[in-house]
Design a protein around this motif. Sequence first.
Motif, mmCIF file in Angstrom:
data_model
loop_
_atom_site.group_PDB
_atom_site.id
_atom_site.type_symbol
_atom_site.label_atom_id
_atom_site.label_comp_id
_atom_site.label_asym_id
_atom_site.label_seq_id
_atom_site.Cartn_x
_atom_site.Cartn_y
_atom_site.Cartn_z
ATOM 1 N N LYS A 1 0.830 -1.199 0.000
ATOM 2 C CA LYS A 1 0.000 0.000 0.000
ATOM 3 C C LYS A 1 0.866 1.250 0.000
ATOM 4 C CE LYS A 1 -3.610 0.274 2.533
ATOM 5 N NZ LYS A 1 -4.528 0.310 3.687
ATOM 6 N N VAL A 2 2.079 1.134 0.482
ATOM 7 C CA VAL A 2 2.998 2.268 0.539
ATOM 8 C C VAL A 2 4.345 1.821 -0.001
ATOM 9 C CG1 VAL A 2 1.816 3.221 2.567
ATOM 10 C CG2 VAL A 2 3.807 1.743 2.869
ATOM 11 N N ASN A 3 5.170 2.782 -0.281
ATOM 12 C CA ASN A 3 6.525 2.485 -0.740
ATOM 13 C C ASN A 3 7.553 2.939 0.284
ATOM 14 O OD1 ASN A 3 8.788 1.872 -2.395
ATOM 15 N ND2 ASN A 3 8.833 3.997 -3.111
ATOM 16 N N SER A 4 7.481 4.215 0.692
ATOM 17 C CA SER A 4 8.485 4.763 1.598
ATOM 18 C C SER A 4 7.894 4.997 2.984
ATOM 19 C CB SER A 4 9.031 6.079 1.039
ATOM 20 O OG SER A 4 7.977 7.002 0.828
ATOM 21 N N VAL A 5 8.729 4.761 4.006
ATOM 22 C CA VAL A 5 8.318 4.931 5.398
ATOM 23 C C VAL A 5 9.371 5.754 6.124
ATOM 24 C CG1 VAL A 5 7.639 3.799 7.540
ATOM 25 C CG2 VAL A 5 7.241 2.652 5.345
ATOM 26 N N LEU B 1 12.519 -3.303 5.224
ATOM 27 C CA LEU B 1 13.357 -3.837 4.145
ATOM 28 C C LEU B 1 12.921 -5.237 3.757
ATOM 29 C CD1 LEU B 1 17.039 -2.756 4.936
ATOM 30 C CD2 LEU B 1 15.525 -1.908 3.146
ATOM 31 N N GLU B 2 12.609 -6.066 4.746
ATOM 32 C CA GLU B 2 12.194 -7.439 4.435
ATOM 33 C C GLU B 2 10.915 -7.479 3.612
ATOM 34 O OE1 GLU B 2 13.977 -10.545 7.688
ATOM 35 O OE2 GLU B 2 11.882 -9.940 7.886
ATOM 36 N N ARG B 3 10.077 -6.481 3.758
ATOM 37 C CA ARG B 3 8.802 -6.468 3.035
ATOM 38 C C ARG B 3 8.845 -5.580 1.791
ATOM 39 N NH1 ARG B 3 4.293 -8.790 4.939
ATOM 40 N NH2 ARG B 3 4.340 -9.741 7.009
ATOM 41 N N GLY B 4 10.023 -5.180 1.386
ATOM 42 C CA GLY B 4 10.162 -4.440 0.148
ATOM 43 C C GLY B 4 9.823 -2.972 0.233
ATOM 44 N N LEU B 5 9.714 -2.451 1.428
ATOM 45 C CA LEU B 5 9.475 -1.018 1.603
ATOM 46 C C LEU B 5 10.805 -0.282 1.741
ATOM 47 C CD1 LEU B 5 6.527 -1.131 4.187
ATOM 48 C CD2 LEU B 5 6.419 -1.224 1.687
ATOM 49 N N ARG B 6 10.776 1.010 1.522
ATOM 50 C CA ARG B 6 11.989 1.824 1.621
ATOM 51 C C ARG B 6 11.945 2.655 2.901
ATOM 52 N NH1 ARG B 6 13.379 7.066 -0.080
ATOM 53 N NH2 ARG B 6 11.344 7.270 -1.123
ATOM 54 N N PRO B 7 12.730 2.269 3.909
ATOM 55 C CA PRO B 7 12.752 3.054 5.141
ATOM 56 C C PRO B 7 13.673 4.259 5.016
ATOM 57 C CG PRO B 7 14.183 1.165 5.398
ATOM 58 C CD PRO B 7 13.558 1.051 4.025
ATOM 59 N N ILE B 8 13.290 5.339 5.656
ATOM 60 C CA ILE B 8 14.137 6.525 5.782
ATOM 61 C C ILE B 8 14.243 6.798 7.283
ATOM 62 C CG2 ILE B 8 14.519 8.916 5.092
ATOM 63 C CD1 ILE B 8 12.240 8.439 2.981
ATOM 64 N N ASP C 1 5.462 8.057 2.302
ATOM 65 C CA ASP C 1 4.076 7.604 2.235
ATOM 66 C C ASP C 1 3.500 7.317 3.621
ATOM 67 O OD1 ASP C 1 4.158 7.625 -0.601
ATOM 68 O OD2 ASP C 1 5.169 5.684 -0.571
ATOM 69 N N ALA C 2 4.367 7.012 4.587
ATOM 70 C CA ALA C 2 3.927 6.706 5.946
ATOM 71 C C ALA C 2 4.980 7.200 6.919
ATOM 72 C CB ALA C 2 3.695 5.201 6.117
ATOM 73 N N VAL C 3 4.579 7.355 8.177
ATOM 74 C CA VAL C 3 5.488 7.814 9.229
ATOM 75 C C VAL C 3 5.296 6.936 10.461
ATOM 76 C CG1 VAL C 3 6.035 9.679 10.845
ATOM 77 C CG2 VAL C 3 5.565 10.205 8.448
ATOM 78 N N ILE C 4 6.416 6.471 11.020
ATOM 79 C CA ILE C 4 6.395 5.774 12.308
ATOM 80 C C ILE C 4 7.271 6.578 13.263
ATOM 81 C CG2 ILE C 4 6.811 3.619 13.553
ATOM 82 C CD1 ILE C 4 6.674 2.131 10.917
ATOM 83 N N ASP C 5 6.649 7.117 14.289
ATOM 84 C CA ASP C 5 7.380 7.928 15.265
ATOM 85 C C ASP C 5 7.853 7.040 16.400
ATOM 86 O OD1 ASP C 5 8.360 9.737 17.078
ATOM 87 O OD2 ASP C 5 6.557 10.977 17.188
ATOM 88 N N ILE D 1 2.914 -3.146 12.480
ATOM 89 C CA ILE D 1 2.703 -1.921 11.705
ATOM 90 C C ILE D 1 3.232 -2.075 10.284
ATOM 91 C CG2 ILE D 1 3.419 0.495 11.481
ATOM 92 C CD1 ILE D 1 3.342 0.624 14.576
ATOM 93 N N ILE D 2 4.439 -2.587 10.163
ATOM 94 C CA ILE D 2 5.022 -2.742 8.828
ATOM 95 C C ILE D 2 4.212 -3.734 8.002
ATOM 96 C CG2 ILE D 2 7.036 -3.585 7.565
ATOM 97 C CD1 ILE D 2 7.407 -0.786 8.712
ATOM 98 N N ALA D 3 3.737 -4.803 8.625
ATOM 99 C CA ALA D 3 2.887 -5.749 7.904
ATOM 100 C C ALA D 3 1.623 -5.058 7.390
ATOM 101 C CB ALA D 3 2.523 -6.928 8.812
ATOM 102 N N GLU D 4 1.030 -4.205 8.224
ATOM 103 C CA GLU D 4 -0.165 -3.474 7.808
ATOM 104 C C GLU D 4 0.142 -2.528 6.659
ATOM 105 O OE1 GLU D 4 -4.177 -2.256 7.920
ATOM 106 O OE2 GLU D 4 -3.167 -3.971 8.854
ATOM 107 N N LEU D 5 1.253 -1.814 6.762
ATOM 108 C CA LEU D 5 1.624 -0.897 5.680
ATOM 109 C C LEU D 5 1.917 -1.640 4.385
ATOM 110 C CD1 LEU D 5 3.943 1.588 7.617
ATOM 111 C CD2 LEU D 5 1.615 2.014 6.799
ATOM 112 N N ALA D 6 2.417 -2.857 4.513
ATOM 113 C CA ALA D 6 2.721 -3.659 3.320
ATOM 114 C C ALA D 6 1.484 -4.335 2.753
ATOM 115 C CB ALA D 6 3.774 -4.708 3.664
ATOM 116 N N GLY D 7 0.356 -4.193 3.426
ATOM 117 C CA GLY D 7 -0.885 -4.783 2.929
ATOM 118 C C GLY D 7 -1.162 -6.176 3.428
ATOM 119 N N ASP D 8 -0.331 -6.702 4.304
ATOM 120 C CA ASP D 8 -0.539 -8.048 4.852
ATOM 121 C C ASP D 8 -1.315 -7.921 6.163
ATOM 122 O OD1 ASP D 8 -0.434 -10.642 5.705
ATOM 123 O OD2 ASP D 8 1.713 -10.910 5.343
ATOM 124 N N HIS D 9 -2.621 -7.758 6.031
ATOM 125 C CA HIS D 9 -3.454 -7.481 7.195
ATOM 126 C C HIS D 9 -3.529 -8.675 8.145
ATOM 127 C CE1 HIS D 9 -4.372 -3.939 4.922
ATOM 128 N NE2 HIS D 9 -4.965 -4.640 3.958
#
Length: 461
Positions: A5-9, A26-33, A149-153, A390-398
């Motif tokens: 659902k998102v690309n960058s976090v 990273l394991e789920r193919g998202l780009r962390p910053i 695309d998303a923020v984790i504080d 959280i990362i699973a949810e952002l990756a669409g794996d509900h």
Amino acid sequence: MMENKVNSVAIIGAGPVGLAAAAHALERGLRPIILEAGPEVGHAVAQWSHVQLFSPWSFNVDKAAGRLLAAAGWKAPEPGAYPTGGELRDLYLKPLAALTPLRDHLRTGAKVIGISRLGFDKVKTKGRDGAPFEVRYQADGGTMTLTADAVIDTSGTWSSPNPAGGNGLRAIGEDAVAHRVQYGMPDVIGRDRARYEQRTVAVLGAGHSAIGTLLSLSQLAQQAPGTRLVWLVRGTDPSKSFGGGANDALSSRGELGQAFARIVSDGGVQVETGFSVTHLGETGGKLRIGAGSGCCGRHVLVDELVVSTGFRPDLGLLSELRTSLDPALECPPALAPLIDPNEHSCGTVRPHGAAELSQPEQGLYIAGMKSYGRAPTFLMMTGYEQVRSIIAELAGDHEAARRVELVLPETGVCNVSRPSQGAGCCGGPAAATPEACCADDAKAKAAGATGCGCSAEAAQR
């Protein structure tokens, strides 16, 4: 895995939980910053590097982070050993940032000062959820921005300690005597020794940080006679600070309470209960700590004060986002009843994740220590489970987001509020019987019962 659902976090804070979030991303193919305000990862951890953790290494290495490290040839520490904060940082966090692909996603010396939606202020609604987050931060002497695309504080609470005042405000005069006050857990045996030896030191607080500091000061008093300890407790029942003793599944945490109970029983510390600080000032070369109004009210005279009354979240950087927080604890509302210290004293909190931590601002999550707001019972492994979900949810794996993949150790006693039984929780302390967790447990064991004697049902098990 479902379609992303998102690309960058954007991940705020490069402590244990922030780096764990990045590893799962990273394991789920998202780009962390990853944005870290300090010069290196684990900057807040470095401030309590002398403190030994309650949990062994087996509980302190996130699974996804461990897999990244293993692929880089990292040799894991002994699983049953208990690291200090310094060892956690040097043997785990620094290698994770330097040896794995996370190094390409990390920006240190980057202090986040505000977050918004690109082109949207807090009021504007239409089209809001489709706009990326705009993260503004200070670095290299200037102000910069990035979008995600998303923020984790996961910025934690270390930089926002609670003040000395019993009403939640800074005590009157607290700023003026700042040179005599430290917050959190100073290294009284190590780098701060000269400040405390052969002096009268008051410690304010009743949690693990206060107890750990008092134990270190007791050790210092043995090495440097003339060092005196004063324990200032806002409540009227100090026995609550002795914890679960032998019934604590985190044995190191249980031993801490037992050791401190013995010091109190032996008279190694002056205990002042019902002491709600209102005033701080200097008189006759001493620090005067007052409880109550007026110049002649209850007070103690000491040389130094350590304020170990917990921490609170700094919510300023989220002020332009739509958040929902419990009015008392300043944590996500769904989490509040699970961690409320008015109801939970020394128990555990069931694992939780994206569902409990979501915010009205879609794609925003508060995780780690900061997610607990003003509640003091956070465990690192809880944070790892939070960001995995959280990362699973952002990756669409509900399905994975809802799944519980963590079993927390239980304290075993006093995990919810209970009616008064004589001298406080569970009948009061069992200082003369170190193997018992409380007075009721001591009676139960003397009668041949097994389990914890903190309740009639437990005593019969």
